[in-house]
Scaffold this motif. Structure first.
Motif, short mmCIF file in Angstrom:
data_model
loop_
_atom_site.label_atom_id
_atom_site.label_comp_id
_atom_site.label_asym_id
_atom_site.label_seq_id
_atom_site.Cartn_x
_atom_site.Cartn_y
_atom_site.Cartn_z
N PRO A 63 -16.51 -2.79 -2.23
CA PRO A 63 -17.76 -3.00 -2.97
C PRO A 63 -18.91 -3.43 -2.04
O PRO A 63 -18.70 -4.20 -1.09
CB PRO A 63 -17.42 -4.11 -3.96
CG PRO A 63 -15.92 -4.11 -4.05
CD PRO A 63 -15.43 -3.67 -2.71
N LEU B 198 -5.49 -2.63 -3.66
CA LEU B 198 -6.72 -2.23 -4.32
C LEU B 198 -7.70 -1.49 -3.40
O LEU B 198 -8.38 -0.55 -3.84
CB LEU B 198 -7.44 -3.46 -4.89
CG LEU B 198 -6.67 -4.28 -5.94
CD1 LEU B 198 -7.48 -5.51 -6.33
CD2 LEU B 198 -6.37 -3.43 -7.16
N LEU B 199 -7.76 -1.89 -2.14
CA LEU B 199 -8.82 -1.43 -1.24
C LEU B 199 -8.23 -0.85 0.04
O LEU B 199 -7.07 -1.08 0.37
CB LEU B 199 -9.76 -2.61 -0.91
CG LEU B 199 -10.47 -3.24 -2.11
CD1 LEU B 199 -11.07 -4.59 -1.74
CD2 LEU B 199 -11.55 -2.30 -2.64
N THR C 182 -5.12 -7.24 -1.96
CA THR C 182 -6.29 -6.50 -1.46
C THR C 182 -5.87 -5.14 -0.92
O THR C 182 -6.57 -4.14 -1.12
CB THR C 182 -7.00 -7.30 -0.36
OG1 THR C 182 -7.31 -8.60 -0.84
CG2 THR C 182 -8.29 -6.62 0.06
N ARG D 141 0.82 -1.21 0.00
CA ARG D 141 0.00 0.00 0.00
C ARG D 141 0.86 1.26 0.00
O ARG D 141 0.49 2.26 -0.61
CB ARG D 141 -0.93 -0.02 1.21
CG ARG D 141 -1.87 1.19 1.28
CD ARG D 141 -3.01 0.99 2.23
NE ARG D 141 -2.55 0.55 3.53
CZ ARG D 141 -2.92 -0.60 4.11
NH1 ARG D 141 -3.73 -1.42 3.48
NH2 ARG D 141 -2.48 -0.94 5.31
N THR E 217 -9.07 -4.55 4.49
CA THR E 217 -10.27 -5.15 3.90
C THR E 217 -10.15 -6.67 3.85
O THR E 217 -11.13 -7.39 4.05
CB THR E 217 -10.49 -4.60 2.48
OG1 THR E 217 -10.63 -3.17 2.54
CG2 THR E 217 -11.74 -5.19 1.85
N ASN F 110 -1.40 2.40 -4.13
CA ASN F 110 -2.73 2.07 -3.63
C ASN F 110 -3.79 2.77 -4.47
O ASN F 110 -3.78 3.99 -4.63
CB ASN F 110 -2.88 2.49 -2.16
CG ASN F 110 -4.22 2.12 -1.57
OD1 ASN F 110 -4.95 2.95 -1.05
ND2 ASN F 110 -4.58 0.84 -1.65
N LEU F 111 -4.70 1.97 -5.03
CA LEU F 111 -5.76 2.53 -5.88
C LEU F 111 -6.89 3.16 -5.06
O LEU F 111 -7.68 3.93 -5.60
CB LEU F 111 -6.33 1.42 -6.78
CG LEU F 111 -5.37 0.85 -7.81
CD1 LEU F 111 -6.04 -0.27 -8.61
CD2 LEU F 111 -4.87 1.94 -8.76
N LYS F 112 -6.99 2.80 -3.78
CA LYS F 112 -7.98 3.38 -2.86
C LYS F 112 -9.41 3.21 -3.37
O LYS F 112 -10.23 4.11 -3.28
CB LYS F 112 -7.67 4.87 -2.62
CG LYS F 112 -6.35 5.10 -1.93
CD LYS F 112 -6.10 6.57 -1.66
CE LYS F 112 -4.77 6.77 -0.95
NZ LYS F 112 -4.47 8.20 -0.68
N TRP F 113 -9.70 2.05 -3.95
CA TRP F 113 -11.07 1.76 -4.31
C TRP F 113 -11.92 1.62 -3.05
O TRP F 113 -11.43 1.22 -2.00
CB TRP F 113 -11.15 0.46 -5.10
CG TRP F 113 -10.50 0.51 -6.45
CD1 TRP F 113 -9.99 1.61 -7.08
CD2 TRP F 113 -10.26 -0.60 -7.31
NE1 TRP F 113 -9.46 1.25 -8.29
CE2 TRP F 113 -9.61 -0.09 -8.47
CE3 TRP F 113 -10.54 -1.97 -7.24
CZ2 TRP F 113 -9.23 -0.90 -9.53
CZ3 TRP F 113 -10.16 -2.78 -8.30
CH2 TRP F 113 -9.52 -2.26 -9.43
N ARG F 114 -13.19 1.92 -3.17
CA ARG F 114 -14.10 1.69 -2.05
C ARG F 114 -14.42 0.21 -1.96
O ARG F 114 -14.43 -0.51 -2.97
CB ARG F 114 -15.39 2.50 -2.25
CG ARG F 114 -15.18 4.00 -2.25
CD ARG F 114 -16.48 4.74 -2.39
NE ARG F 114 -17.35 4.50 -1.24
CZ ARG F 114 -18.57 5.02 -1.10
NH1 ARG F 114 -19.07 5.80 -2.05
NH2 ARG F 114 -19.29 4.76 -0.03
#
Length: 218
Positions: free
Chosen positions: A80, A131-132, A128, A70, A136, A74-78
């Motif tokens: 889902p 991405l998140l 993970t 991270r 998560t 880090n893409l910091k997607w929410r």
């Protein structure tokens, strides 16, 4: 022993198991790796539920892999909505997959299969984390974390809020959001709504960040 020091200690043990399992799998070294995981580690993990709830997750080295990834990217997607709705089904399927793999591969006596299992869990945590947000993986996807969460509900130690303080004094929700010096709860908890040990890893970040001393370790 600080939380970070305990994580590094467990990480050293896992690194040893991976080395012995993947490089020196045959002979006594490999037997030492399986002994550490299945004869020592697994019983200690289960017994820890009764003593400190899900505290084993606080010293789990897998999130360290996630934190490293991270920091780099880090893409910091929410998270889902479908993952939140179906996480119980996903982790149950993952847990039974591990049980199945144990039997098919003879994992308890196979250093290589044991190492592959640990690598798979670490890879899941790392991917993970890239991405998140936060942990998560630990909250919604880790089969072992879910098993620990169920077992932790019988724990002798619990972290609970002081509801009157939360209702009357809380203004910035630092237990969830974090403060200037301490990150928010890695498992997305707000102390006011913590009523079981299932999703609390006893990292005590909320104790450090709350300016009103609401969280209580009982």
């Amino acid at each position: 022993l600080s939380l970070r020091a305990a994580q590094l200690l467990v990480l050293a043990v896992v690194a040893f198991v991976l080395y012995e399992g993947l490089i020196a799998a045959a002979g006594p070294p490999g037997a030492t790796a399986t002994f550490l995981v299945w004869t020592v580690g697994w019983p200690m993990l289960v017994l820890s539920f009764f003593l400190r709830g899900r505290a084993c997750c606080a010293v789990c080295p897998m999130p360290l892999a996630g934190e490293t990834g991270r920091r780099a990217f880090n893409l910091k997607w929410r998270v889902p909505a479908w993952l939140k709705r179906h996480d119980a089904t996903i982790v149950m399927a993952g847990f039974f997959l591990i049980i199945w793999a144990e039997e098919v591969t003879g994992m308890r006596h196979s250093p290589r299969a044991t190492a592959v299992l640990l690598l798979s869990i670490g890879a899941g945590a790392a991917i993970t984390a890239v991405l998140l947000p936060r942990r998560t993986w630990c909250r919604h996807l880790c089969p072992m974390g879910a098993f620990a969460g169920v077992g932790a509900m019988t724990g002798l130690v619990e972290l609970r809020p002081t509801p009157d303080i939360c209702a009357a004094k809380c203004r910035d929700h630092s237990c969830f959001k974090g403060s200037e010096h301490v990150e928010g709860c890695p498992l997305f908890n707000h102390v006011m709504f913590v009523d079981s040990n299932q999703h609390c890893v006893m990292c005590l970040k909320c104790l450090e960040s709350c300016p009103n001393d609401s969280p209580q370790l009982n």
